[in-house]
Design an enzyme around this catalytic site. Structure first.
Site, PDB file in Angstrom:
ATOM      1  N   GLU A 257       0.572  -1.504  -0.155  1.00  0.00           N
ATOM      2  CA  GLU A 257       0.053  -0.086  -0.395  1.00  0.00           C
ATOM      3  C   GLU A 257       0.613   1.601   0.002  1.00  0.00           C
ATOM      4  O   GLU A 257       0.411   2.283  -0.160  1.00  0.00           O
ATOM      5  CB  GLU A 257      -1.395  -0.165   1.115  1.00  0.00           C
ATOM      6  CG  GLU A 257      -2.330  -0.720   1.243  1.00  0.00           C
ATOM      7  CD  GLU A 257      -3.263  -1.021   2.633  1.00  0.00           C
ATOM      8  OE1 GLU A 257      -3.127   0.185   3.507  1.00  0.00           O
ATOM      9  OE2 GLU A 257      -4.226  -1.156   2.396  1.00  0.00           O
ATOM     10  N   HIS A 278       8.905 -26.909  -1.565  1.00  0.00           N
ATOM     11  CA  HIS A 278       8.999 -27.536  -1.644  1.00  0.00           C
ATOM     12  C   HIS A 278       7.788 -27.207  -3.288  1.00  0.00           C
ATOM     13  O   HIS A 278       6.464 -28.216  -3.468  1.00  0.00           O
ATOM     14  CB  HIS A 278       8.631 -28.838  -0.645  1.00  0.00           C
ATOM     15  CG  HIS A 278       9.498 -29.517  -0.139  1.00  0.00           C
ATOM     16  ND1 HIS A 278      10.381 -30.080  -0.498  1.00  0.00           N
ATOM     17  CD2 HIS A 278       9.795 -28.946   1.095  1.00  0.00           C
ATOM     18  CE1 HIS A 278      11.168 -30.893   0.798  1.00  0.00           C
ATOM     19  NE2 HIS A 278      11.077 -29.833   1.248  1.00  0.00           N
ATOM     20  N   LYS A 378     -13.226   0.625  -1.969  1.00  0.00           N
ATOM     21  CA  LYS A 378     -14.265   1.219  -1.864  1.00  0.00           C
ATOM     22  C   LYS A 378     -15.225   1.930  -2.104  1.00  0.00           C
ATOM     23  O   LYS A 378     -16.599   1.290  -1.481  1.00  0.00           O
ATOM     24  CB  LYS A 378     -13.893   1.914   0.223  1.00  0.00           C
ATOM     25  CG  LYS A 378     -12.460   0.601   1.030  1.00  0.00           C
ATOM     26  CD  LYS A 378     -12.575   1.542   2.352  1.00  0.00           C
ATOM     27  CE  LYS A 378     -11.200   1.150   2.364  1.00  0.00           C
ATOM     28  NZ  LYS A 378     -10.513   1.599   4.556  1.00  0.00           N
TER      29      LYS A 378
HETATM   30  O1  PA5 Z   1      -3.767   1.169   5.698  1.00  0.00           O
HETATM   31  C1  PA5 Z   1      -4.549   1.710   6.181  1.00  0.00           C
HETATM   32  O2  PA5 Z   1      -5.352   2.439   5.193  1.00  0.00           O
HETATM   33  C2  PA5 Z   1      -5.740   0.389   4.927  1.00  0.00           C
HETATM   34  O3  PA5 Z   1      -5.625  -0.903   4.785  1.00  0.00           O
HETATM   35  C3  PA5 Z   1      -6.695   0.359   6.165  1.00  0.00           C
HETATM   36  O4  PA5 Z   1      -6.419   0.279   7.075  1.00  0.00           O
HETATM   37  C4  PA5 Z   1      -8.171  -0.695   5.784  1.00  0.00           C
HETATM   38  O5  PA5 Z   1      -8.417   0.272   4.582  1.00  0.00           O
HETATM   39  C5  PA5 Z   1      -9.190  -0.258   7.449  1.00  0.00           C
HETATM   40  O6  PA5 Z   1      -9.609   0.862   7.191  1.00  0.00           O
HETATM   41  P1  PA5 Z   1     -10.177   1.591   8.353  1.00  0.00           P
HETATM   42  O7  PA5 Z   1      -9.620   1.017   9.447  1.00  0.00           O
HETATM   43  O8  PA5 Z   1     -10.922   2.525   8.126  1.00  0.00           O
HETATM   44  O9  PA5 Z   1     -11.724   0.359   8.616  1.00  0.00           O
END
Ligand code: PA5
Length: 387
Positions: A257, A278, A378
């Site tokens: 990310e 393996h 989302k």
């Molecule tokens: O790193 C991030 O910001 C995302 O992966 C969020 O953690 C994930 O989408 C969950 O979002 P939220 O904590 O707003 O529910």
């Protein structure tokens, strides 16, 4: 103490260090480098003690950066066959109706509390899971009981979960605005679930001592970027201790990310060796040369003798041999060695990787601290499900 052995760091990128540090220090999203307030720790431990009094299980509802850190730590620190730990169930990571049905069925006869974690307070998987479990809780518990059993962790001012806290007066923790999901291990989002079975003060100590590895974190970022420039587009995180499996899942989110934007970035994958030698081992050794590896080695572990030889020593000899073998197949690797798996070393290691991923994002010319691609999915889901 972490030891590093990075390959391919002879690069002009070494000269960019001051510029990258400047970009890092100028960023508004580095609240995770700030010391956590002791009053937050106090609150975490008080709420934990209360929950332990009336509940025999905690359900943690979170996804992505709101669950991977604590899940990784709980898995790494727990014993493989322990029955003495306070039971923690994780939910909210899918829309599997089978999982939900079985979970609700199981919880019917258990005295439990929940910790709902979502920084935005509006993630679909979390809200659906929360509402379904709350429905069950309402049948079991009075409103007063619910206020003891529902703990919400979210940001300080917006989102549906924030509204829920205001309306129902539930116990809550805050994820600070200047800390993003995948950088949130030093917030109640992870410290609260971790506090049930482990010593968070040791984790906190280790985490902040990771600060001394800033130079190494930069070198690692340079090494990865240099390998990328040579056509190594995939990084395989390799572990030889199964309980680090979710630690590599956490790493995959952290780097994926952070870097994967604007058509750039290294695709992170992971393997559990020797198991995957393996299966995927064949591809790594002789397949497409787009992979490099990062091995996490653990120096000390439990003592088991096999024919007079220490089994853990043998495991590490295998690790060294695999690195050599893969090198013979033109697969370069970095080596990161920790002494033992414990709260402190994992805290240090997480801080190191978080630093390095941020530096790496800047080296790729992207903003390390956003995730616009996740928002695309989302929003699409919200549109299609009218959610
Ligand atoms: O790193 C991030 O910001 C995302 O992966 C969020 O953690 C994930 O989408 C969950 O979002 P939220 O904590 O707003 O529910």
């Amino acid at each position: 103490m972490i030891k590093f052995d990075f390959c391919e760091i002879e690069s002009s990128l070494l000269n960019k260090k001051d510029e990258v540090m400047q970009q890092f220090n100028d960023s508004e999203m580095i609240g995770w480098t700030r010391k956590i307030d002791s009053s937050i720790i106090f609150d975490i431990l008080s709420v934990r003690d209360e929950v332990k009094k009336h509940s025999s299980c905690l359900v943690v509802i979170g996804i992505g950066g709101s669950f991977l850190g604590s899940y990784a730590l709980n898995q790494a620190l727990d014993s493989y066959f322990s029955s003495s730990s306070f039971p923690i169930i994780y939910a909210g990571t899918s829309l599997s109706s089978q999982y939900m049905n079985e979970l609700l069925d199981y919880l019917k006869d258990v005295d439990f509390s929940i910790n709902v974690i979502s920084k935005s307070g509006r993630t679909m998987e979390i809200l659906i899971t929360y509402n379904l479990i709350k429905e069950l809780m309402k049948k079991k518990y009075s409103d007063e009981e619910l206020r003891k059993r529902i703990i919400i962790t979210t940001d300080s001012y917006s989102g549906e979960l924030r509204e829920e806290i205001e309306k129902e007066k539930y116990t809550s923790f805050v994820i600070p605005n200047d800390i993003g999901g995948r950088y949130s291990v030093m917030t109640p989002a992870h410290l609260f679930p971790l506090s049930f079975n482990f010593d968070i003060s040791k984790f906190i100590k280790g985490y902040y001592s990771g600060d001394k590895y800033i130079d190494d974190a930069y070198l690692y970022a340079v090494s990865r970027r240099h390998l990328f420039d040579k056509g190594k587009y995939i990084e395989n995180f390799c572990i030889f201790e199964n309980k680090l499996y979710y630690f590599t899942e956490w790493l995959k989110q952290l780097f994926g990310e952070t870097e994967g934007k604007n058509g750039r970035g290294i695709f992170p994958v992971s393997t559990v060796y020797t198991r995957d030698l393996h299966s995927l081992g064949q591809f790594v050794q002789e397949g497409n040369k787009i992979i490099f590896e990062t091995f996490i080695k653990v120096e000390e572990s439990d003592k088991v003798l096999y024919n007079g030889k220490d089994l853990h020593y043998m495991n590490n000899i295998v690790l060294d041999s695999v690195r050599d073998a893969h090198f013979m197949g033109d697969v370069f690797s970095n080596l990161i060695t920790i002494k033992q798996i414990n709260e402190e070393t994992l805290g240090e290691l997480m801080y190191f990787f978080m630093m390095s991923s941020a530096f790496s994002g800047f080296l790729f010319g992207v903003n390390p601290f956003n995730q616009p691609g996740v928002e695309v999915y989302k929003n699409k889901v919200r549109e299609n499900l009218d959610f």
